[in-house]
Design an enzyme around this catalytic site. Structure first.
Site, mmCIF file in Angstrom:
data_model
loop_
_atom_site.group_PDB
_atom_site.id
_atom_site.type_symbol
_atom_site.label_atom_id
_atom_site.label_comp_id
_atom_site.label_asym_id
_atom_site.label_seq_id
_atom_site.Cartn_x
_atom_site.Cartn_y
_atom_site.Cartn_z
ATOM 1 N N LEU A 129 0.864 -1.178 0.000
ATOM 2 C CA LEU A 129 0.000 0.000 0.000
ATOM 3 C C LEU A 129 0.900 1.226 0.000
ATOM 4 O O LEU A 129 1.905 1.267 0.725
ATOM 5 C CB LEU A 129 -0.901 0.020 1.233
ATOM 6 C CG LEU A 129 -1.955 -1.095 1.358
ATOM 7 C CD1 LEU A 129 -2.698 -0.966 2.683
ATOM 8 C CD2 LEU A 129 -2.925 -1.074 0.198
ATOM 9 N N ASP A 130 0.543 2.229 -0.796
ATOM 10 C CA ASP A 130 1.313 3.473 -0.823
ATOM 11 C C ASP A 130 1.349 4.106 0.567
ATOM 12 O O ASP A 130 0.462 3.871 1.398
ATOM 13 C CB ASP A 130 0.678 4.474 -1.792
ATOM 14 C CG ASP A 130 0.796 4.048 -3.244
ATOM 15 O OD1 ASP A 130 1.637 3.172 -3.538
ATOM 16 O OD2 ASP A 130 0.044 4.586 -4.073
ATOM 17 N N LEU A 131 2.345 4.951 0.776
ATOM 18 C CA LEU A 131 2.523 5.647 2.058
ATOM 19 C C LEU A 131 1.238 6.349 2.499
ATOM 20 O O LEU A 131 0.836 6.275 3.659
ATOM 21 C CB LEU A 131 3.669 6.664 1.931
ATOM 22 C CG LEU A 131 4.105 7.383 3.200
ATOM 23 C CD1 LEU A 131 4.819 6.423 4.141
ATOM 24 C CD2 LEU A 131 5.026 8.563 2.861
ATOM 25 N N THR A 133 -1.829 5.706 1.625
ATOM 26 C CA THR A 133 -3.022 4.856 1.592
ATOM 27 C C THR A 133 -3.108 4.056 2.884
ATOM 28 O O THR A 133 -2.122 3.475 3.321
ATOM 29 C CB THR A 133 -2.978 3.888 0.391
ATOM 30 O OG1 THR A 133 -2.847 4.647 -0.816
ATOM 31 C CG2 THR A 133 -4.224 3.041 0.316
#
Length: 282
Positions: A129-131, A133
């Site tokens: 997961l992106d930072l 998100t």
């Protein structure tokens, strides 16, 4: 060590590993050489011998040690756990995994604290997961699980649902965005829709239309960096506050993207697992 209950009459160990779980040749060979598969009482099992429904197979093998340094305590919520995997709720602003030796407070550092406190030593994330998100992240607890879950991600049989608030009113009730994504040559971390990029598919469905924004649920077929952010911006509806992808700046000065649900057929427990995260955007 774990058990597996045979639910198909006549299944052999060879078929289980190669056909049902589709493990790689190297891993299957290692399990065979280690005599890793026995009956419940420790009796050796012939790999090509048909098994009866209800037979319990015992898997015993050496599990490697993951190299994430554990935090003092696991301070992230665990939403689901069994002997093969766990699903955690990653907070917004926390990286999924370390990118250098100084990263000690990532999601996987917290996961390793939980694993070690329960006598384990292996944990590997199946996706990222992106930072910015938040939400559900699937983690494998042994190498066989990691191998199977990796393949399931590739084959799109782990359904990952996200929720986002996007700018403007999305007119279509649902749709599919099928546009390749590549790096932006003019920006180190930004991604763009590009003919030479990687194949990327996002499904979206409108949940609620507000005054000037729309709540959408999104399902990923692929897992490209910033995929949802790039795709929604590409169709003219960037995520609210996502200034990197042409959204207006907000008071919070960041965007809200939430991985709200994971659904998959559990390869070891022979059941469908559906895990939902709490605290949706609306």
């Amino acid at each position: 060590m774990f058990q597996y209950e045979v639910i198909k009459e006549g299944l052999t160990v060879e078929e289980l590993l190669r056909t049902k779980w589709r493990l790689g040749k190297k891993l299957v060979h290692e399990l065979r050489m280690a005599k890793a598969v026995t009956l419940e009482d420790g009796t050796p099992v012939l790999w090509n011998e048909p098994l009866k429904v209800g037979t319990h197979l015992e898997f015993t093998f050496e599990i490697p040690t993951s190299n994430y340094l554990p935090t003092m305590n696991c301070d992230i919520p665990i939403q689901y756990e069994d002997e093969h995997c766990l699903i955690v709720s990653k907070p917004k602003g926390m990286a999924t995994h370390p990118n250098d030796i100084w990263d000690r407070n990532t999601c996987m550092n917290h996961v390793m604290a939980h694993i070690k406190s329960n006598g384990g030593k292996y944990a590997e994330h199946v996706h990222r997961l992106d930072l910015g998100t938040k939400g559900l992240l699937l983690v494998a607890k042994h190498p066989i699980a990691k191998s199977i879950f990796d393949r399931m991600i590739e084959e799109k049989t782990i359904i990952r649902t996200y929720e986002a608030e996007v700018q403007g009113i999305v007119r279509q009730d649902e749709g599919v965005i099928n546009e390749p994504i590549g790096k932006d040559r003019h920006h180190a971390t930004r991604r763009v829709v590009s003919k030479t990029g990687q194949h990327a598919v996002t499904h979206f469905k409108v949940v609620k239309r507000l005054k000037n924004t729309t709540i959408v649920h999104l399902v990923l077929e692929t897992g490209r960096t910033h995929q949802i952010r790039v795709h929604m911006s590409h169709i003219g509806h960037p995520i609210v506050g996502d200034t990197m992808y042409n959204a207006r700046k907000t008071a919070k000065d960041n965007y809200e993207l939430h991985a709200i649900q994971l659904e998959f057929e559990h390869p070891f427990l022979n059941k469908v697992v559906v895990v939902k995260d709490q605290g949706a955007i609306h």
